[in-house]
Design a protein around this motif. Structure first.
Motif, short mmCIF file in Angstrom:
data_model
loop_
_atom_site.label_atom_id
_atom_site.label_comp_id
_atom_site.label_asym_id
_atom_site.label_seq_id
_atom_site.Cartn_x
_atom_site.Cartn_y
_atom_site.Cartn_z
N GLY A 48 -69.16 -8.63 -11.96
CA GLY A 48 -70.71 -8.93 -12.54
C GLY A 48 -71.54 -7.62 -12.86
O GLY A 48 -71.96 -7.73 -14.10
N SER A 51 -69.41 -6.54 -15.81
CA SER A 51 -69.47 -7.31 -16.84
C SER A 51 -71.31 -7.13 -18.13
O SER A 51 -71.16 -6.55 -19.24
CB SER A 51 -69.53 -8.71 -16.53
OG SER A 51 -68.03 -8.58 -16.51
N LEU A 147 -61.88 -12.87 -23.03
CA LEU A 147 -62.45 -14.43 -22.95
C LEU A 147 -64.03 -14.24 -24.36
O LEU A 147 -64.40 -15.42 -24.12
CB LEU A 147 -63.34 -14.06 -21.30
CG LEU A 147 -64.60 -15.71 -21.14
CD1 LEU A 147 -63.46 -16.80 -21.65
CD2 LEU A 147 -65.12 -15.34 -19.77
N GLY A 164 -72.32 -13.63 -24.45
CA GLY A 164 -71.04 -13.85 -23.64
C GLY A 164 -71.05 -13.12 -22.19
O GLY A 164 -71.18 -13.98 -21.01
N VAL A 168 -71.82 -14.05 -18.59
CA VAL A 168 -71.76 -13.78 -17.03
C VAL A 168 -71.32 -13.24 -16.45
O VAL A 168 -70.99 -13.45 -15.06
CB VAL A 168 -69.92 -13.79 -17.98
CG1 VAL A 168 -68.24 -13.84 -16.95
CG2 VAL A 168 -69.34 -15.54 -18.85
N ILE A 171 -74.26 -14.75 -14.22
CA ILE A 171 -74.26 -15.68 -13.37
C ILE A 171 -73.07 -14.77 -11.84
O ILE A 171 -72.38 -15.47 -10.85
CB ILE A 171 -73.04 -16.75 -14.16
CG1 ILE A 171 -73.59 -17.26 -15.16
CG2 ILE A 171 -72.64 -17.38 -13.72
CD1 ILE A 171 -72.88 -17.87 -16.23
N PHE A 172 -71.90 -13.92 -12.61
CA PHE A 172 -71.49 -13.43 -11.07
C PHE A 172 -71.89 -13.00 -9.94
O PHE A 172 -71.92 -13.06 -8.95
CB PHE A 172 -70.45 -12.53 -12.07
CG PHE A 172 -68.52 -12.90 -11.83
CD1 PHE A 172 -68.77 -14.30 -13.13
CD2 PHE A 172 -68.03 -12.50 -11.82
CE1 PHE A 172 -67.29 -14.33 -13.84
CE2 PHE A 172 -66.33 -13.08 -12.03
CZ PHE A 172 -66.44 -14.33 -13.03
#
Length: 186
Positions: A48, A51, A147, A164, A168, A171-172
């Motif tokens: 996460g 990212s 992705l 995006g 993500v 969220i992770f």
């Protein structure tokens, strides 16, 4: 200079693996059995965080996505991943963690994991032509896919781009925060 930086980063990576317990085969197997999720929390948080940083740095123009190397997805990659996973789960170590395990006295297991990996890579490289002629790499060939659209070079599943990837990543990080350490409820 690049080799010095690689050695320093490798030592730092190994130290962190050892510090969080990822070099312990017992802890890794407990994670794979969903008994102790400490290492899983760290892995999910790391994915996460990476990212989020990748998306923010890319949106600000500090990172060039041409530096990313996306591997093609095909049946051969899936079989290789399954073999790696079975080996990882069987012995409780992988290339990154086994070298860090030597600091804790796991030298023989680390040596066998490294030699096994080198042997497997050699056998694969010697038989690559056979597998290619058999069509293993053209079955389920999805190419180099991501992705989210991270550059014009790679197709994507969703066209959300860096936003995006940022979502993500967040969220992770949230999953890592709320993931329990112990699944047994003790």
């Amino acid at each position: 200079m690049e080799i010095v930086l690689a050695i320093i980063l490798g030592l730092l990576f190994g130290f962190v693996l050892y510090w969080v317990g990822a070099s312990s085969p017992k802890k890794l197997i407990a994670m794979l059995r969903l008994q102790d999720l400490t290492i899983m929390k760290i892995i999910v948080f790391g994915i996460g965080s990476a990212s989020v940083l990748l998306s923010v740095f890319s949106m600000l123009g500090f990172f060039n996505p041409a530096h990313l190397s996306v591997k093609g997805a095909n049946l051969g990659m899936i079989i290789g991943g399954l073999l790696f996973g079975i080996g990882f789960g069987t012995v409780g170590t992988c290339p990154g963690t086994c070298v860090a395990a030597t600091a804790g006295g796991g030298f023989r297991k680390a040596l066998s994991a490294v030699l096994g990996g080198l042997l497997g890579a050699w056998v694969f490289s010697m038989s690559y032509g056979f597998w290619k002629n058999l069509g293993l790499f053209s079955i389920m060939d999805w190419g180099k896919m991501t992705l989210f659209q991270i550059s014009d070079q790679y197709p994507s599943v969703f066209s959300l781009g860096y936003v995006g990837l940022l979502i993500v990543g967040i969220i992770f990080i949230g999953i890592a925060f709320f993931l329990p350490v112990n699944m047994e409820g003790d």
